[in-house]
Design an enzyme around this catalytic site. Structure first.
Site, PDB file in Angstrom:
ATOM      1  N   HIS A   1      95.730  18.840   8.841  1.00 17.20           N
ATOM      2  CA  HIS A   1      95.589  18.411  10.162  1.00 17.20           C
ATOM      3  C   HIS A   1      96.784  18.737  10.959  1.00 17.20           C
ATOM      4  O   HIS A   1      98.079  18.540  10.665  1.00 17.20           O
ATOM      5  CB  HIS A   1      95.440  16.989  10.324  1.00 17.20           C
ATOM      6  CG  HIS A   1      94.323  16.387   9.753  1.00 17.20           C
ATOM      7  ND1 HIS A   1      92.980  16.053  10.511  1.00 17.20           N
ATOM      8  CD2 HIS A   1      93.931  15.824   8.546  1.00 17.20           C
ATOM      9  CE1 HIS A   1      91.851  15.765   9.680  1.00 17.20           C
ATOM     10  NE2 HIS A   1      92.649  15.481   8.601  1.00 17.20           N
TER      11      HIS A   1
ATOM     12  N   HIS B   1      84.857  14.452   6.721  1.00 17.77           N
ATOM     13  CA  HIS B   1      85.624  13.583   6.041  1.00 17.77           C
ATOM     14  C   HIS B   1      84.570  12.382   5.622  1.00 17.77           C
ATOM     15  O   HIS B   1      83.685  11.742   6.755  1.00 17.77           O
ATOM     16  CB  HIS B   1      86.492  12.793   7.156  1.00 17.77           C
ATOM     17  CG  HIS B   1      87.841  13.505   7.072  1.00 17.77           C
ATOM     18  ND1 HIS B   1      88.024  14.902   7.812  1.00 17.77           N
ATOM     19  CD2 HIS B   1      88.987  13.193   6.952  1.00 17.77           C
ATOM     20  CE1 HIS B   1      89.202  14.975   7.830  1.00 17.77           C
ATOM     21  NE2 HIS B   1      90.036  14.231   7.258  1.00 17.77           N
TER      22      HIS B   1
ATOM     23  N   GLU C   1      86.492   8.411   1.990  1.00 19.49           N
ATOM     24  CA  GLU C   1      87.762   8.332   1.864  1.00 19.49           C
ATOM     25  C   GLU C   1      88.155   6.804   2.111  1.00 19.49           C
ATOM     26  O   GLU C   1      88.376   6.225   1.094  1.00 19.49           O
ATOM     27  CB  GLU C   1      88.736   9.219   2.933  1.00 19.49           C
ATOM     28  CG  GLU C   1      90.013   8.819   2.812  1.00 19.49           C
ATOM     29  CD  GLU C   1      90.983   9.449   4.140  1.00 19.49           C
ATOM     30  OE1 GLU C   1      91.975   9.721   4.027  1.00 19.49           O
ATOM     31  OE2 GLU C   1      90.260   9.831   5.066  1.00 19.49           O
TER      32      GLU C   1
ATOM     33  N   ASP D   1      97.079  17.562   3.635  1.00 19.67           N
ATOM     34  CA  ASP D   1      96.396  16.506   4.609  1.00 19.67           C
ATOM     35  C   ASP D   1      97.333  16.311   6.004  1.00 19.67           C
ATOM     36  O   ASP D   1      97.037  16.811   6.949  1.00 19.67           O
ATOM     37  CB  ASP D   1      96.312  15.233   3.941  1.00 19.67           C
ATOM     38  CG  ASP D   1      95.079  14.286   4.701  1.00 19.67           C
ATOM     39  OD1 ASP D   1      94.631  14.878   5.687  1.00 19.67           O
ATOM     40  OD2 ASP D   1      94.972  13.076   4.367  1.00 19.67           O
TER      41      ASP D   1
END
Length: 356
Positions: free
Chosen positions: A23, A209, A212, A290
């Site tokens: 990100h 996503h 998680e 990440d």
């Protein structure tokens, strides 16, 4: 005979890499964030590097994903709405990627998050233009190929259709697909479903996503309802044999990040890790950073953790890179070209370290 260096960081810094899950909001290098705070006269300790870093990053694992995200939110509050800062952050991201041995990267970001702060506001198109400009400069200077992924937000269903339209407008200007993040524990709104259906019908690549901070059922939902080609994280899948079998049968690719899995509290140090079960069960996965600047950790650090803590051997880690090539949002000809370059670099590294 395979001979690995005593310091595996030397090896894993050298190998070629492909990064699919990172990100921009979590990869904001410190100096640009500090300079933006100073320029905007934000009452933060922008002249004290250590104090400032403690505001925008973490020194260790957190108890929850919500706590993990707090420094990221602070960072976005500083740089949001600044095309200048966003462009520089994207440029520096590719510089850091090059230093880590990355040959191709897919950088994801939320135009919603980055378009505004209390100090300024820009359009979603201006956000994408700024990221693309920084990445284009970075590609020219550092030789790292890239694509962009537009993030929708679970918490903002009213903007999902607009984000898909934005991705479609920029699909020939570096945007390769869409993602959804920031609240997978919420019920899936119909507006999200409609937006993903349109994206799928019009040929956008999709990563989601899921699994998680939410149950394995969210992974199944991402695949069956949202049309996901890839899953971001997905660690809770190992608790559901049915979902695990489905993912394996469909050869769904999982974008993992060993270090963030610990920092978010999703996995625990000293306990069996989902990535180990992925590896044991032949799941298709890659290694990613990440939010590297949030954790003060590099992509190479994630490779070293996969090796030294999770026990993946060199062949398994090499396969993670090749998995990423195969799962990248690329045309067949670009994928073939990238794989050729990756394999050539591996040959050079293996010769250097006497690995065969």
């Amino acid at each position: 005979m395979t001979t690995l260096p005593l310091d595996t960081a030397l090896l894993y810094r050298s190998i070629p890499k492909v990064e699919l899950h990172v990100h921009l909001e979590g990869a904001c290098e410190l100096q640009t964030v500090m300079a933006t705070a100073k320029e905007r006269q934000i009452p933060l300790p922008f002249d004290d590097t250590e104090k400032f870093q403690n505001l925008v990053s973490l020194s260790g694992p957190q108890s929850s994903l919500e706590n993990y995200l707090k420094p990221l939110i602070t960072t976005v509050d500083i740089v949001g709405g600044s095309s200048k800062a966003i462009e520089m952050l994207a440029y520096n991201f590719l510089k850091t990627s090059h230093e880590a041995g990355v040959m191709y990267s897919e950088l994801r970001f939320s135009p919603i998050w980055l378009s505004y702060s209390q100090f300024a506001q820009i359009t979603y198109d201006e956000v994408v233009d700024a990221v693309a400009s920084g990445l284009d400069r970075g590609k020219k200077d550092f030789g790292v190929e890239y694509n962009m992924i537009i993030c929708l937000l679970y918490t903002k269903p009213e903007h999902s259709a607009e984000m898909v339209d934005l991705a479609l407008r920029y699909r020939n200007k570096g945007v390769a697909g869409i993602d959804i993040c920031g609240g997978e524990w919420l019920p899936l709104h119909q507006l999200h479903i409609d937006a993903f259906k349109k994206a799928k019908e019009l040929g956008l690549n999709i990563t989601v996503h899921a699994g998680e901070a939410g149950p394995a059922a969210n992974i199944k939902r991402a695949i069956e309802v949202l049309g996901a080609d890839r899953i971001g994280h997905g660690y809770t899948m190992v608790k559901d044999e049915e979902v695990l079998a489905m993912a394996k049968k469909l050869n769904v690719h999982f974008e993992t990040s060993p270090i963030s899995s610990i920092y978010t509290g999703c996995e625990k140090m000293g306990e069996p890790h989902a990535i180990q079960k992925y590896s044991d069960n032949g799941v298709n996965f890659s290694i990613n950073s990440d939010d590297p600047c949030v954790m003060r950790k590099t992509l190479t650090d994630n490779y070293v953790m996969a090796s030294d803590v999770l026990g993946l051997d060199y062949k398994q880690i090499k396969q993670c890179v090749l998995n990423a090539v195969d799962a990248a949002f690329l045309s067949d000809d670009k994928r073939a070209s990238l794989k050729e370059k990756i394999l050539q670099k591996f040959t050079e590294v293996e010769s250097q370290y006497n690995i065969n």
